[in-house]
Design an enzyme around this catalytic site. Structure first.
Site, PDB file in Angstrom:
ATOM      1  N   SER A   1       0.829  -1.299  -0.086  1.00  0.00           N
ATOM      2  CA  SER A   1       0.289  -0.107   0.125  1.00  0.00           C
ATOM      3  C   SER A   1       0.862   1.226  -0.120  1.00  0.00           C
ATOM      4  CB  SER A   1      -1.116   0.048   1.101  1.00  0.00           C
ATOM      5  OG  SER A   1      -0.316  -0.412   2.479  1.00  0.00           O
TER       6      SER A   1
ATOM      7  N   ASP B   1       7.905  -2.714  -5.751  1.00  0.00           N
ATOM      8  CA  ASP B   1       6.495  -2.513  -5.534  1.00  0.00           C
ATOM      9  C   ASP B   1       6.211  -1.236  -6.412  1.00  0.00           C
ATOM     10  OD1 ASP B   1       8.095  -0.851  -4.110  1.00  0.00           O
ATOM     11  OD2 ASP B   1       7.278  -1.360  -1.863  1.00  0.00           O
TER      12      ASP B   1
END
Ligand code: PMV
Length: 301
Positions: free
Chosen positions: A90, A134
């Protein structure tokens, strides 16, 4: 002017940890997305509502403003598409979404590479460590062959993968684990270096296996990667139990995804065994996370 941006989370098929040290990994963007609402406001004021990622949002704003200048304010609200839960990335997804949204509001053309550089810098400013895989997954989407700091970012496939995802119920502390391994590596450079080089070999073979959809081969590589992660000391009893049960129930291969110490297990399956593997994963205390692989990268909704 109001916009909505979303970016995918990610899971690591092969190569975590080694990817911090100038080696490649295979990472896939997943269909759990982080959503962000942004509104341009006149006053040069930044309002961030209800975000558990304030540090990343603020630093992204600062870095964008330093590079391009900002003559307006923004109101930002993150949606709970996925929160901190599961360790799906996230922080990277929120950083990428904020920067993408700012570029849109400021009418600045930013290509994927520029967005990657600014987002990766932001993650490093906040977190201090990380390979950037990521960030790449959040921007490019799909399944990516990635090398440290974005030296290589190559989308290799766009198709979904037959993988069961099980959350171990424990949130991993990625920066702490990365720092712990850095210390280990200083103490035992040869041993750790050798493991990282073995992982690099797996990733390269895995790339070919994935392109050919050679699942037995990919499964074997995942199993070997898991063994090496165990040798690095980042697996946990709970993850081991989930992985063991998934394999017994027919998984072709299984491993942890990410830094270790918790977060998720991924188990490659033949679709006919999916239900059995899910059941076995639950029996071992895992929570099944339903998602698709090779999801679309950051986009305006
Ligand atoms: O814990 P995650 O899912 O953010 O993955 C961390 C992967 C590492 O290779 C350990 C760190 C990194 O930034 O590549």
């Amino acid at each position: 002017m109001k916009i909505e941006v979303s970016a995918p989370g990610k899971l690591v098929l092969l190569g975590e940890h080694a990817v911090v040290y100038n080696r490649p990994c295979l990472v896939s963007a997943v269909s759990k997305r982080l959503r962000l609402k942004m509104e341009k406001i006149k006053r040069k004021l930044f309002q961030i509502e209800r975000s558990d990622k304030k540090g990343f949002v603020k630093t992204a704003l600062k870095n964008f403003s330093d590079k391009y200048g900002l003559d307006f304010g923004v109101k930002i609200k993150t949606q709970n598409g996925f929160s901190l839960q599961y360790g799906l990335g996230s922080s990277a997804a929120v950083t990428v979404s904020v920067l993408k949204g700012l570029a849109e509001l400021a009418k600045i053309k930013m290509d994927k590479r520029e967005l990657f550089n600014l987002a990766y810098q932001t993650v490093l400013d906040v977190q201090g460590v990380g390979s950037g895989f990521d960030v790449a997954a959040a921007i490019y989407g799909g399944t990516i062959y990635f090398k440290t700091a974005g030296k290589v970012i190559k989308k290799i496939t766009d198709f979904n993968l037959p993988i069961v995802v099980g959350y171990s119920g424990i949130k991993a502390d990625t920066p702490t684990l990365v720092r712990r391994l850095a210390k280990e590596k200083r103490k035992h450079p040869q041993i750790i270096g050798k493991i990282f080089t073995e992982i690099e070999g797996l990733v390269k073979e895995g790339k070919e296996a994935l392109l050919k959809k050679d699942w037995p081969k990919l499964g074997k590589l995942m199993d070997t990667n898991q063994k090496l992660l165990e040798n690095l000391g980042v697996s946990t009893e709970k993850l081991q139990r989930m992985i063991g049960e998934a394999r017994k129930a027919g998984a072709i291969g299984a491993k942890l995804s990410g830094a270790g110490g918790g977060d998720c297990m991924i188990a490659l399956v033949d679709e006919k065994d999916r239900t059995d593997v899910e059941k076995a994963t639950r029996k071992a205390g895992g929570e099944i996370v339903k998602l698709n692989f090779s999801a679309e990268g950051v986009k305006l909704e």
